[in-house]
Scaffold this active site. Structure first.
Site, short mmCIF file in Angstrom:
data_model
loop_
_atom_site.label_atom_id
_atom_site.label_comp_id
_atom_site.label_asym_id
_atom_site.label_seq_id
_atom_site.Cartn_x
_atom_site.Cartn_y
_atom_site.Cartn_z
N LYS A 28 12.44 -14.66 13.60
CA LYS A 28 12.45 -15.49 14.81
C LYS A 28 13.85 -15.55 15.41
O LYS A 28 14.03 -15.34 16.61
CB LYS A 28 11.96 -16.91 14.45
CG LYS A 28 11.81 -17.82 15.64
CD LYS A 28 11.27 -19.20 15.22
CE LYS A 28 9.78 -19.15 14.92
NZ LYS A 28 9.29 -20.39 14.27
N ARG A 97 13.43 -25.11 13.54
CA ARG A 97 12.31 -24.29 13.07
C ARG A 97 12.77 -23.38 11.94
O ARG A 97 13.89 -22.86 11.97
CB ARG A 97 11.77 -23.39 14.19
CG ARG A 97 10.95 -24.08 15.25
CD ARG A 97 10.42 -23.03 16.21
NE ARG A 97 9.54 -23.61 17.22
CZ ARG A 97 9.94 -24.09 18.38
NH1 ARG A 97 11.23 -24.08 18.70
NH2 ARG A 97 9.07 -24.59 19.24
N GLY A 106 3.07 -20.17 5.88
CA GLY A 106 3.01 -21.13 4.77
C GLY A 106 4.21 -22.06 4.72
O GLY A 106 4.22 -23.01 3.94
N MET A 108 7.67 -24.44 6.31
CA MET A 108 7.85 -25.68 7.06
C MET A 108 7.53 -25.50 8.54
O MET A 108 7.88 -24.51 9.14
CB MET A 108 9.29 -26.17 6.94
CG MET A 108 9.43 -27.60 7.43
SD MET A 108 11.14 -28.07 7.75
CE MET A 108 11.28 -27.56 9.45
N ARG A 341 7.45 -11.79 18.78
CA ARG A 341 7.39 -11.08 17.49
C ARG A 341 6.30 -10.03 17.59
O ARG A 341 5.43 -10.10 18.47
CB ARG A 341 7.10 -12.05 16.34
CG ARG A 341 5.81 -12.79 16.51
CD ARG A 341 5.59 -13.78 15.37
NE ARG A 341 4.49 -14.67 15.69
CZ ARG A 341 4.13 -15.72 14.94
NH1 ARG A 341 4.82 -16.02 13.86
NH2 ARG A 341 3.11 -16.47 15.29
N HIS A 457 -4.89 -21.19 13.82
CA HIS A 457 -4.51 -20.78 12.46
C HIS A 457 -5.59 -19.94 11.80
O HIS A 457 -5.33 -18.86 11.26
CB HIS A 457 -4.23 -22.03 11.60
CG HIS A 457 -3.86 -21.72 10.19
ND1 HIS A 457 -4.79 -21.69 9.18
CD2 HIS A 457 -2.68 -21.39 9.65
CE1 HIS A 457 -4.17 -21.37 8.07
NE2 HIS A 457 -2.88 -21.19 8.32
N ARG A 563 -20.83 11.97 -11.07
CA ARG A 563 -21.19 11.41 -12.38
C ARG A 563 -22.65 11.72 -12.68
O ARG A 563 -23.55 11.11 -12.12
CB ARG A 563 -20.98 9.89 -12.37
CG ARG A 563 -19.51 9.49 -12.40
CD ARG A 563 -19.31 8.09 -11.85
NE ARG A 563 -19.57 8.09 -10.42
CZ ARG A 563 -18.88 7.36 -9.53
NH1 ARG A 563 -17.92 6.57 -9.93
NH2 ARG A 563 -19.19 7.42 -8.25
N ARG A 619 -18.90 15.98 -13.60
CA ARG A 619 -18.58 15.51 -14.94
C ARG A 619 -19.83 15.53 -15.81
O ARG A 619 -20.86 14.97 -15.43
CB ARG A 619 -18.01 14.10 -14.89
CG ARG A 619 -17.61 13.60 -16.27
CD ARG A 619 -17.00 12.22 -16.20
NE ARG A 619 -17.98 11.21 -15.85
CZ ARG A 619 -17.67 9.93 -15.65
NH1 ARG A 619 -16.42 9.53 -15.74
NH2 ARG A 619 -18.60 9.06 -15.34
N SER A 773 -8.39 15.97 -14.08
CA SER A 773 -8.61 14.87 -13.17
C SER A 773 -8.31 13.59 -13.94
O SER A 773 -8.93 13.32 -14.97
CB SER A 773 -10.04 14.87 -12.65
OG SER A 773 -10.23 13.79 -11.77
N GLY A 775 -8.63 10.13 -15.01
CA GLY A 775 -9.63 9.07 -14.96
C GLY A 775 -8.89 7.76 -15.19
O GLY A 775 -8.76 7.29 -16.33
N THR A 776 -8.39 7.19 -14.11
CA THR A 776 -7.45 6.07 -14.28
C THR A 776 -8.14 4.77 -14.71
O THR A 776 -7.47 3.86 -15.18
CB THR A 776 -6.64 5.84 -13.00
OG1 THR A 776 -7.54 5.79 -11.89
CG2 THR A 776 -5.65 6.96 -12.79
N ASN A 777 -9.46 4.68 -14.56
CA ASN A 777 -10.13 3.46 -15.06
C ASN A 777 -9.99 3.39 -16.57
O ASN A 777 -9.51 2.40 -17.12
CB ASN A 777 -11.61 3.46 -14.69
CG ASN A 777 -11.83 3.44 -13.19
OD1 ASN A 777 -10.90 3.22 -12.43
ND2 ASN A 777 -13.06 3.67 -12.78
N ASP A 778 -10.45 4.43 -17.26
CA ASP A 778 -10.37 4.41 -18.71
C ASP A 778 -8.92 4.50 -19.19
O ASP A 778 -8.55 3.91 -20.20
CB ASP A 778 -11.20 5.56 -19.31
CG ASP A 778 -12.67 5.18 -19.40
OD1 ASP A 778 -13.02 4.06 -18.95
OD2 ASP A 778 -13.47 5.97 -19.91
N CYS A 840 -9.34 10.39 -10.09
CA CYS A 840 -10.66 9.99 -9.61
C CYS A 840 -11.08 8.60 -10.07
O CYS A 840 -12.25 8.28 -10.07
CB CYS A 840 -11.70 11.02 -10.03
SG CYS A 840 -11.94 11.12 -11.81
N TYR A 860 -4.92 16.23 -5.36
CA TYR A 860 -5.87 15.42 -4.58
C TYR A 860 -6.13 14.10 -5.27
O TYR A 860 -5.84 13.93 -6.46
CB TYR A 860 -7.19 16.18 -4.36
CG TYR A 860 -8.03 16.34 -5.60
CD1 TYR A 860 -8.95 15.36 -5.99
CD2 TYR A 860 -7.91 17.48 -6.41
CE1 TYR A 860 -9.71 15.50 -7.14
CE2 TYR A 860 -8.67 17.63 -7.55
CZ TYR A 860 -9.57 16.65 -7.92
OH TYR A 860 -10.32 16.78 -9.07
#
Lengths: 885, 885
Positions: A28, A97, A106, A108, A341, A457, A563, A619, A773, A775-778, A840, A860
């Site tokens: 500001k 301000r 959030g 003042m 802004r 808001h 899958r 897979r 590949s 497998g980022t979950n496991d 993946c 990829y």
């Protein structure tokens, strides 16, 4: 030693800051300085730097020299306005301000009219010849000061006003006469003394210091911390304080105040768009207390002012080369800009503005790309109301943030936050929202408010979050105590379903069918430019021809994860799958698999066809076998039912056998159990069937003239020997099929890297595997030792308490899991330099994770079809961000 | 080009090999050459190198020049003996034996008397004037050749002999007359032709080539592969072939054959120890078909020969500086040595021989240390029969391999292998064992044989394996068909329990109480020397004062892992633990924990006292809470019982509440669930109680004058923030207690590194943590993605199929898990150079893993108290092996 510069002056005569100094002055403050620099009228003032905030919060005192610098700036303001700060006769009044590097709702709020006291209010009355204005200003100041500086509930002051109105038999604040206002100021001061134990500070300098301190302290209030958490803003930045000479929008009908956008923040349309209120102070518009008029009305009302405003908005947009969100005040026919802004905007709007600004020659394509946040696109790809459904619209409000949402009604932010923990989707319904509601807005599917405009808001925050929002829906009344929402005599209870459409403003009772949206032309432009820039390929996770087609439509360049187990769950397949699992020996298992073979083959033919020759990674079966059997409890229930119906012992025994198998397959930790290639090794005939189906399908299409190169992916490899054993088992099957079909097929055998050991020994695995590949979950589960199914008992707490910055299942943990991926890539390419490497997991569609993937050299990423556009854009951002460095 | 040397001659006149050429000549061949070199009488002969075996197995043909080299060696033998190979009148006969780098009982046996045929048998008869001897030799040759070269069942020949004996009404082989033997040779040849479709090869050279080929091929027979697998011998080594002029122990009563050890292989006592048979060929002794006489008898029988043998055994032991296992043959009063090799020995014996040879000045301490295999010590520390129990000994056999064992009777190796998979302990009872039984012997707890001496197959193999063995227990008869063992009219069924004591030869029906053994003086010497050499510290995993005392007795230098959850399971504690888990709020939980506090404190006081100031690492509560509650099924059973007994609804509701809690705590993958520090973070009061107990206990003892520095270990950390949160919570507790007790205590807070992410981010964790302990059990689970509880469905198959070389839960996976440990050490020390690092999984007591730990810079390993001696020795070996390099 000369003190550091802590105060930067701006205004008509002298301006020390500029827009590039946002880090020091806050957004500001820097923009106020910039406006002054380019000749746009702003009330003169000065900014206390963010550094002072940091120092103050550390040491709980001002750095040496600060007060002297403040005094010097005030003296300039006094000189300019010919008023004296704190003077009883001719007081200089100030606004205070907060203003951080990034706009933070959030924090003042504003304190206006600072400098008034029992004496100077009289002076102000005399000077302005407007006693009512003076006391109205004083009572507003008292209220704001009490609220934001002293922390006394705003409602307590409101109650006193309500009492006074009742006493006088009036309804509007504007009907309060001078005596009433004078009486109220006395009551307000008593209320303040009651709360603080001290009289209201009459000394203007004391008022100013207390306000500055309050701004600094507000940096660390709960709302601000929560907002920073949601928006990933570092706590070390601190906030600036902007102190300006007061200008008044409430000095009568030739005064007013408003907010506006240089383009439509909801649609992106190039039109001056905003709202204003005559005879009002700034906060009245934003807070949504009175419903304002559209800016177009100002053209008729105050044509000269409107003309100035139009010029200014053009000038600002050309100067900043981006859509601006501006605040202005008209004091007795003179226009002042209070703020400019970069305007928040919806995803649709962001895309339209970016593409049109390229057409207008304002920005280049790369800048346009960077103007669209990949996370934001996600919202565009969120469900909308099925256009073919006829709706029973019970009410219509403002279309404040596009997209549709369905959920159970809640009336408080806390409820929304509670419910989401249990996976319950809600719509937050409020008379109006305030910064305290941010957590609940984030938790809800959408927001519906009774009051407030397009810049209220609720509207601003919802757009920022990409949540659907219908604002200012006056047909609705809320009875919080009873937990009832009434619209046109229809009563709906808390917990009932409601549907809102933030694109139209429609409100519908009950659940409405939502549909997936497509890609607009503007978005298509952006994504095409993204494709020109990015080097990372984007594939999709798709298990059916339908998903594969969707993936292509969204621009996927292949399937990164198909899958096959999803095919096993089909109603026509599950009997054969269960027969296979129940088989007593290999021969019986093979017989059951033979039944599945033609179905699997057709699955693959459909998918290959949909992908038109783009690569498809399939897979082989991954989950433990018990997932395909009925649950133990279901089976015992079946037995009870059979017995009750006097079924034959044979029938009962048949179910008993299934129970036995379920028990023998049950595991303590199935995630770490008999699944993935472990199944393929112990029951080779399963993978043999699948590979036969894949190769037969590919051969068939190749005979039709398509060029299919299937990629066969072996899951859950921990040791290269596992990969070798499976591969050596599968290659003869592939060879046999090719001989049978008389087709020479190129096919590739690779592996998921989803266990730490696989990443650590990737050099050995890559000798055999043609592609990886991740497998980022496991990989996340095993690297952290977190079970995704069970982490709900502590992971939310971890996120709340900042033990973990992000949910590692949503945002890739670059430090730990990412380190393993880097090791895996480096080692894999050390033995096979042309190794093709993808990712993946869920993270394949998450922008930060995608950028990480680009930077560490993935070929990829693969994500759900609907996230492919996000991924395309994020991959382009990755390139552009590196260019910026 | 000159051909490579494939054949190495040895004998009186010319010897080309020596003992250091074991890799090329095999152990047997190298030692035969060495004996010839130092003037010990061996039958002349030659060795075909192991390289030839490798080439033959690769190319399925002999390398060029091999047959010429063989011919040249045979010519030398012909010249020396004045006989001609294949000559009908005066035939040179040969023995053919396999001989790998390391002695391998799983490989091809011996072929003796090679070169005989229908003509030369007559010549042999004429030359020796002993027609019976000639035909006895011929029928033996036919049998052995058929068995080991042609693969015809030995039993078929035995049956023909039995028929013949029945026909003649005789019982012993030696009663067969010349005609009978002649007739048998004809029948044997027909049997061979029937099986192979070709007549028995009369050509001596063809016999030789076929035998050589059979030796080579035997390298890859199932038995040999299995043996190599158990003993970790590489398949690439290949075997040598030893061909020697025949000498005969079966030429009458002035001939004989025997095997002996230069020291007692069971006890290590320094005495010449062995067995022999008069008028027998070599294999008769080893196979255990006739029970031989002790070597001492030879002193009376053939004093001159005994004298020579004594001289030779001394010479051999001094030459090799180790206990030798020798084979000899006496042919008509002349002694020949057929083999010498390092003798296998029991652990007790290994230790005694090593220490006594140091006393005798034969070897130095370091050599002595290397002579004791850490794995072997384990056996010594295995249970023995409680000496205070009075036993009902039903039979006594030979004490063939020390130690006691209890198990269910099985009569076949296959049964033993089957049962062990289900965790059933067995005793393998056999008339005699053969190499086919190796797998079963390995699987059984102990071995009991009816026939055979101290050097029988069963005895030698059992000692090598460290399995208790009672051999030659003639009181027992076995009825395999009925599955019954009879001893002194008592019949015991298959599956009944039996106890054997391999140290005394005792056999007891039923289960006998076994006790843990202590450390002998000899072992104490070895371990003290080990302590002088090793640099790696050895701690023990101990959870009670009793275990802590045992750990100290075995030489542990501290406790590396004290699992506090074990204390929670005590009968006096579990009610309070359950109360804590069922608590509705923090206050109720604290109240329950307050009850546990004094008990925990006493636990720690006991352990600290037992450890006398040595470091004690205490791990805070680790397992998920549901482990402390009854199982769901038990609870539903309780409810049924309560209902049946008309219990009050309140009582039933109480159990229902527990069921609800069990359900709410149940997890899909508990190994990856709400446990370890995740519990400590969400229920801080648990760890607070534990830390209070630890610090109170330490303070109390420090006030008594002991110096206790407790090490508090936080489990299952994946992110440094978890560690910090817990640590910051615990330090104030410790400070408060120290203030209360007015004691200044040194204490340390560290962490388990048991998740991949912890190892990968060890640099950050080490900023906060004062020590690391690698929890390799969990680290193995997460690195491989194997659940130890569930891996039984595929891991045994993985080991069988060599997909994994070892069970990674038994032997540390250096490549994967070890890599993470190395990363963890390197990163940890990068931010805290003096970080103390240990390892406390099962692997801490496994010699290969200990050596790995030494080499990567661990400060200590921690293992079960009974494995501490193994660890001490293994740690010394690690140093010495590095010195050797």
């Amino acid at each position: 030693m000369v003190d550091k510069q802590f105060v930067y002056h701006f205004g008509n005569n002298e301006t020390e800051g500029k827009s590039s100094m946002k880090n020091l002055l806050g957004s500001k403050g820097a923009n106020l300085a910039e406006m002054a620099n380019i000749g746009i009228p702003v009330p003169s003032g000065f900014t206390i730097t963010t550094e002072v905030c940091v120092l103050y919060l550390e040491n709980n005192q001002y750095p040496s020299g600060l007060m002297e610098q403040i005094d010097r700036s005030i003296q300039k303001l006094e000189k300019e306005d010919s008023k004296i700060f704190g003077d009883p006769e001719n007081p200089l009044l100030l606004s205070v301000r907060s203003g951080a590097r990034i706009s933070m709702p959030g924090m003042m709020d504003t304190v206006l009219n600072l400098g008034l006291n029992d004496e100077s209010v009289a002076g102000l009355a005399t000077r302005t010849g407007n006693e009512r204005f003076a006391y109205d200003s004083y009572r507003r100041f008292l209220t704001m000061f009490a609220d934001v500086v002293l922390g006394i509930e705003y409602n307590e002051f409101e109650s006193l006003i309500d009492e006074k109105k009742k006493e006088l038999g009036i309804t509007l604040d504007t009907e309060l006469d001078i005596d009433a206002l004078k009486d109220l100021t006395e009551k307000f001061k008593k209320l303040i003394e009651k709360h603080t134990g001290e009289p209201f500070p009459q000394d203007a300098r004391k008022q100013l210091q207390m306000s500055i301190n309050a701004v600094f302290s507000s940096w660390n209030n709960q709302r601000a911390i929560k907002y920073r958490k949601i928006n990933k803003i570092p706590g070390e930045w601190g906030t600036g304080v902007n102190i300006q000479s007061m200008v008044y929008g409430n000095m009568g009908n030739n005064s007013g105040t408003g907010v506006a956008f240089t383009r439509d923040p909801a649609t992106g349309e190039k039109r001056f768009f905003g709202e204003y209120l005559i005879n009002a102070q700034g906060e009245d518009v934003v807070a949504g207390i009175r419903t304002p008029k559209p800016i177009d009305d100002l053209k008729n009302n105050m044509p000269e002012i409107y003309g100035q405003l139009e010029d200014i908005q053009h000038k600002l947009e050309e100067h900043y080369r981006d859509m601006q969100d501006i605040e202005f005040t008209i004091q007795e026919g003179k226009l002042y800009m209070l703020q400019t802004r970069t305007g928040k905007r919806t995803a649709i709007s962001a895309i339209r503005i970016a593409t049109e600004m390229v057409e207008e020659g304002l920005i280049d394509k790369k800048t346009a790309l960077m103007r669209v946040d990949p996370d934001q696109i996600d919202k565009l790809l969120h469900p909308m109301i099925d256009p073919d459904i006829s709706l029973d619209v019970v009410a219509t409000g403002l279309p404040a943030s596009p997209g549709a949402a369905v959920g159970k009604i809640v009336f408080t932010a806390e409820d929304a936050e509670e419910k989401v923990k249990d996976g319950i989707k809600t719509i937050l319904v409020r008379t109006e929202t305030s910064p305290e509601d941010i957590g609940g807005m984030n938790a809800a599917e959408g927001v519906l408010t009774v009051r407030g405009g397009m810049t209220s808001h609720a509207a601003v925050v919802a757009r920022g979050m990409g949540k659907p929002c219908v604002a200012g829906c006056g047909d609705i009344t809320i009875d919080m105590n009873q937990g009832i929402l009434t619209v046109k005599d229809i009563k709906i209870k808390e917990g009932d379903f409601i549907t809102i459409d933030g694109s139209t403003g429609n409100v519908i009772i009950g659940k409405v069918e939502l549909v997936e949206p497509g890609v607009t032309d503007d978005m298509d432009d952006i994504l095409k430019w993204a494709d020109e820039v990015r080097t990372l390929k984007i594939r999709a996770n798709a298990d059916t021809p339908h998903d594969a087609t969707a993936a292509r439509d969204f621009g996927a360049e292949g399937i990164g994860l198909c899958r096959t187990e999803h095919m096993f769950f089909g109603e026509d397949r599950i009997p054969a799958v269960r027969e296979m699992i129940m088989a007593k020996d290999t021969a019986a298992r093979k017989a059951a698999l033979d039944k599945l073979l033609p179905m699997q083959r057709e699955d693959f033919i459909g998918i290959f066809r949909a992908m038109e020759g783009h690569p498809v990674t399939i897979r082989l079966l991954d989950p433990p076998l018990h997932e395909f059997l009925p649950k133990h409890m279901e089976l015992t229930k079946t037995i009870r039912e059979l017995k009750a119906n006097n079924a034959s012992q044979d029938d009962i025994d048949e179910v008993r056998k299934v129970i036995d198998r379920v028990e023998s397959l049950s595991e303590i930790n199935p995630m770490l159990g008999h699944r993935g290639c472990r199944l393929g090794i112990t029951y080779p005939e399963i993978y043999e069937m699948q590979v036969r189906a894949i190769i037969e399908a590919a051969c068939e299409l190749n005979l039709e003239g398509m060029n299919i190169e299937p990629e066969i992916m072996i899951p859950l490899v921990s040791h290269t020997n596992e990969f070798e054993v499976v591969k050596n088992d599968l290659i003869p099957v592939a060879k046999t099929v090719m001989k049978e079909k008389n087709v020479e097929l190129e096919y590739h055998v690779g592996t998921m890297i989803e266990l730490p050991r696989a990443a650590l020994t990737a050099d050995q695995i890559a000798i055999e595997a043609e592609f990886f590949s991740f497998g980022t979950n496991d990989l996340t589960q095993t690297t952290f030792g977190f079970s995704r199914d069970d982490a709900g008992t502590f992971l939310p707490y971890y996120n709340e308490e900042d033990i973990l910055e992000n949910d590692p299942f949503a945002v890739l943990d670059q430090e730990g899991v990412g380190q393993l991926i880097k090791i895996g890539i480096e080692k894999g390419r050390s033995t096979r330099p042309d190794l093709k490497i993808g990712l993946c997991g869920e993270h394949g569609g998450e922008p930060r994770s995608i950028k990480f993937g680009h930077n560490i050299g993935l070929d990829y990423v693969s994500c759900s079809p609907f996230r492919v556009p996000i991924a395309r854009l994020a991959a382009a951002h990755a390139v552009l961000e590196n260019e910026e460095k």
